[in-house]
Design a protein around this motif. Sequence first.
Motif, mmCIF file in Angstrom:
data_model
loop_
_atom_site.group_PDB
_atom_site.id
_atom_site.type_symbol
_atom_site.label_atom_id
_atom_site.label_comp_id
_atom_site.label_asym_id
_atom_site.label_seq_id
_atom_site.Cartn_x
_atom_site.Cartn_y
_atom_site.Cartn_z
ATOM 1 N N PHE A 1 0.832 -1.203 0.000
ATOM 2 C CA PHE A 1 0.000 0.000 0.000
ATOM 3 C C PHE A 1 0.869 1.257 0.000
ATOM 4 C CE2 PHE A 1 -2.469 3.309 2.224
ATOM 5 C CZ PHE A 1 -3.548 3.399 1.360
ATOM 6 N N TYR A 2 2.077 1.149 0.565
ATOM 7 C CA TYR A 2 3.002 2.267 0.660
ATOM 8 C C TYR A 2 4.131 2.091 -0.351
ATOM 9 C CZ TYR A 2 0.622 3.015 5.066
ATOM 10 O OH TYR A 2 -0.333 3.240 6.016
ATOM 11 N N SER A 3 4.473 3.160 -1.038
ATOM 12 C CA SER A 3 5.570 3.116 -2.002
ATOM 13 C C SER A 3 6.820 3.716 -1.374
ATOM 14 C CB SER A 3 5.195 3.903 -3.258
ATOM 15 O OG SER A 3 6.228 3.808 -4.208
ATOM 16 N N GLU A 4 7.760 2.855 -1.058
ATOM 17 C CA GLU A 4 9.038 3.305 -0.502
ATOM 18 C C GLU A 4 9.981 3.637 -1.656
ATOM 19 O OE1 GLU A 4 9.090 3.743 2.666
ATOM 20 O OE2 GLU A 4 7.440 2.478 3.290
ATOM 21 N N LYS A 5 11.069 4.355 -1.371
ATOM 22 C CA LYS A 5 12.053 4.677 -2.407
ATOM 23 C C LYS A 5 13.464 4.508 -1.847
ATOM 24 C CE LYS A 5 10.330 8.774 -3.307
ATOM 25 N NZ LYS A 5 10.087 10.108 -3.860
ATOM 26 N N ILE A 6 14.331 4.015 -2.710
ATOM 27 C CA ILE A 6 15.730 3.817 -2.336
ATOM 28 C C ILE A 6 16.615 4.088 -3.538
ATOM 29 C CG2 ILE A 6 15.741 1.344 -2.898
ATOM 30 C CD1 ILE A 6 17.552 0.964 -0.375
ATOM 31 N N GLU A 7 17.835 4.474 -3.259
ATOM 32 C CA GLU A 7 18.883 4.519 -4.268
ATOM 33 C C GLU A 7 20.123 3.915 -3.623
ATOM 34 O OE1 GLU A 7 19.800 8.564 -5.417
ATOM 35 O OE2 GLU A 7 20.344 9.138 -3.381
ATOM 36 N N VAL A 8 21.009 3.370 -4.438
ATOM 37 C CA VAL A 8 22.241 2.779 -3.918
ATOM 38 C C VAL A 8 23.405 3.415 -4.669
ATOM 39 C CG1 VAL A 8 23.548 0.676 -3.477
ATOM 40 C CG2 VAL A 8 21.032 0.618 -3.431
ATOM 41 N N LYS A 9 24.342 3.916 -3.887
ATOM 42 C CA LYS A 9 25.528 4.555 -4.452
ATOM 43 C C LYS A 9 26.774 3.952 -3.810
ATOM 44 C CE LYS A 9 23.309 8.869 -5.656
ATOM 45 N NZ LYS A 9 23.516 10.301 -5.786
ATOM 46 N N PHE A 10 27.924 4.270 -4.370
ATOM 47 C CA PHE A 10 29.162 3.827 -3.745
ATOM 48 C C PHE A 10 30.241 4.879 -3.926
ATOM 49 C CE2 PHE A 10 29.341 2.127 -8.014
ATOM 50 C CZ PHE A 10 30.674 2.106 -8.391
ATOM 51 N N GLY A 11 31.265 4.762 -3.067
ATOM 52 C CA GLY A 11 32.356 5.720 -3.097
ATOM 53 C C GLY A 11 33.519 5.234 -2.257
ATOM 54 N N ASN A 12 34.463 6.124 -1.989
ATOM 55 C CA ASN A 12 35.714 5.731 -1.326
ATOM 56 C C ASN A 12 35.763 6.056 0.163
ATOM 57 O OD1 ASN A 12 35.987 8.487 -1.398
ATOM 58 N ND2 ASN A 12 37.817 8.509 -2.678
ATOM 59 N N ALA A 13 34.628 6.409 0.756
ATOM 60 C CA ALA A 13 34.571 6.658 2.203
ATOM 61 C C ALA A 13 33.135 6.428 2.680
ATOM 62 C CB ALA A 13 35.013 8.089 2.531
ATOM 63 N N ALA A 14 32.982 6.218 3.976
ATOM 64 C CA ALA A 14 31.662 5.967 4.567
ATOM 65 C C ALA A 14 31.006 7.286 4.965
ATOM 66 C CB ALA A 14 31.785 5.026 5.759
ATOM 67 N N THR A 15 30.900 8.188 3.987
ATOM 68 C CA THR A 15 30.268 9.482 4.213
ATOM 69 C C THR A 15 29.267 9.743 3.097
ATOM 70 O OG1 THR A 15 31.889 10.727 2.915
ATOM 71 C CG2 THR A 15 32.384 10.404 5.267
ATOM 72 N N VAL A 16 28.327 10.623 3.360
ATOM 73 C CA VAL A 16 27.344 11.001 2.342
ATOM 74 C C VAL A 16 28.056 11.631 1.146
ATOM 75 C CG1 VAL A 16 25.390 12.521 1.848
ATOM 76 C CG2 VAL A 16 25.493 11.280 4.027
ATOM 77 N N GLU A 17 29.007 12.506 1.429
ATOM 78 C CA GLU A 17 29.714 13.224 0.371
ATOM 79 C C GLU A 17 30.482 12.295 -0.566
ATOM 80 O OE1 GLU A 17 28.653 15.494 3.742
ATOM 81 O OE2 GLU A 17 30.099 13.862 3.721
ATOM 82 N N ALA A 18 30.952 11.160 -0.049
ATOM 83 C CA ALA A 18 31.744 10.226 -0.858
ATOM 84 C C ALA A 18 30.888 9.314 -1.734
ATOM 85 C CB ALA A 18 32.633 9.378 0.049
ATOM 86 N N MET A 19 29.580 9.290 -1.509
ATOM 87 C CA MET A 19 28.690 8.415 -2.289
ATOM 88 C C MET A 19 28.399 9.059 -3.646
ATOM 89 S SD MET A 19 28.031 5.676 -0.528
ATOM 90 C CE MET A 19 29.603 5.616 0.317
ATOM 91 N N THR A 20 29.369 8.991 -4.552
ATOM 92 C CA THR A 20 29.295 9.725 -5.820
ATOM 93 C C THR A 20 28.987 8.860 -7.034
ATOM 94 O OG1 THR A 20 31.685 9.498 -6.100
ATOM 95 C CG2 THR A 20 30.892 11.508 -4.991
ATOM 96 N N GLN A 21 29.104 7.557 -6.916
ATOM 97 C CA GLN A 21 28.875 6.688 -8.066
ATOM 98 C C GLN A 21 27.566 5.916 -7.883
ATOM 99 O OE1 GLN A 21 32.602 4.812 -9.606
ATOM 100 N NE2 GLN A 21 33.415 5.549 -7.642
ATOM 101 N N GLU A 22 26.751 5.902 -8.914
ATOM 102 C CA GLU A 22 25.434 5.282 -8.827
ATOM 103 C C GLU A 22 25.477 3.795 -9.142
ATOM 104 O OE1 GLU A 22 21.546 7.278 -10.114
ATOM 105 O OE2 GLU A 22 22.112 5.993 -11.819
ATOM 106 N N LEU A 23 24.881 3.009 -8.251
ATOM 107 C CA LEU A 23 24.710 1.571 -8.477
ATOM 108 C C LEU A 23 23.259 1.279 -8.842
ATOM 109 C CD1 LEU A 23 26.227 -1.184 -8.329
ATOM 110 C CD2 LEU A 23 25.326 -1.398 -6.011
#
Length: 169
Positions: free
Chosen positions: A105-127
């Motif tokens: 009934f509920y539509s959730e949303k997600i995206e998956v990214k990757f990068g070279n550090a465990a920070t939001v700023e480092a998540m620059t490449q889209e999976l």
Amino acid sequence: MFTNAKSNREATVKGKSYAPAHSQAIVPPYRESFDTETSMTAFTIIDNNNDGSTWSYDAEIGNGCAKYGYSEDYQGDDWLITPPIRMEQGKRYTIKFKLKTKSSFYSEKIEVKFGNAATVEAMTQELLPETPVKWEEFEEITREVTPTETGDYYFGFHAISDRDQYAFF
């Protein structure tokens, strides 16, 4: 996801983020089954919108899993980031993960990214681009990654559901 790497890493608190201390990168193959709550201590959890609703462990589903709850007031902006995964330049890696909602009934949303550090700023490449999740049975998503450089990579599961939805795993 990437043989189940057990560790004794302890989670530390940094503001609204829960960041583990990583002693060294995991060399694939790697698989996280979330069979116990301590599985979550290897991951970095970032409540980027500071709403107090973020990723957690849930034992209701089989042997357990990571779960994103919801906020009645705020759109999701919460990250579940893997421990570092050592990958070699030019080598192809298969990444698999499963997703489902608590209720279709509920539509959730997600995206998956990757990068070279465990920070939001480092998540620059889209999976996985922004993807609606509306199915109540686990669906396996498979993607391939071929790094352009040898190094430690982190994969970030970014919950971006609209406000006042339900939950997904």
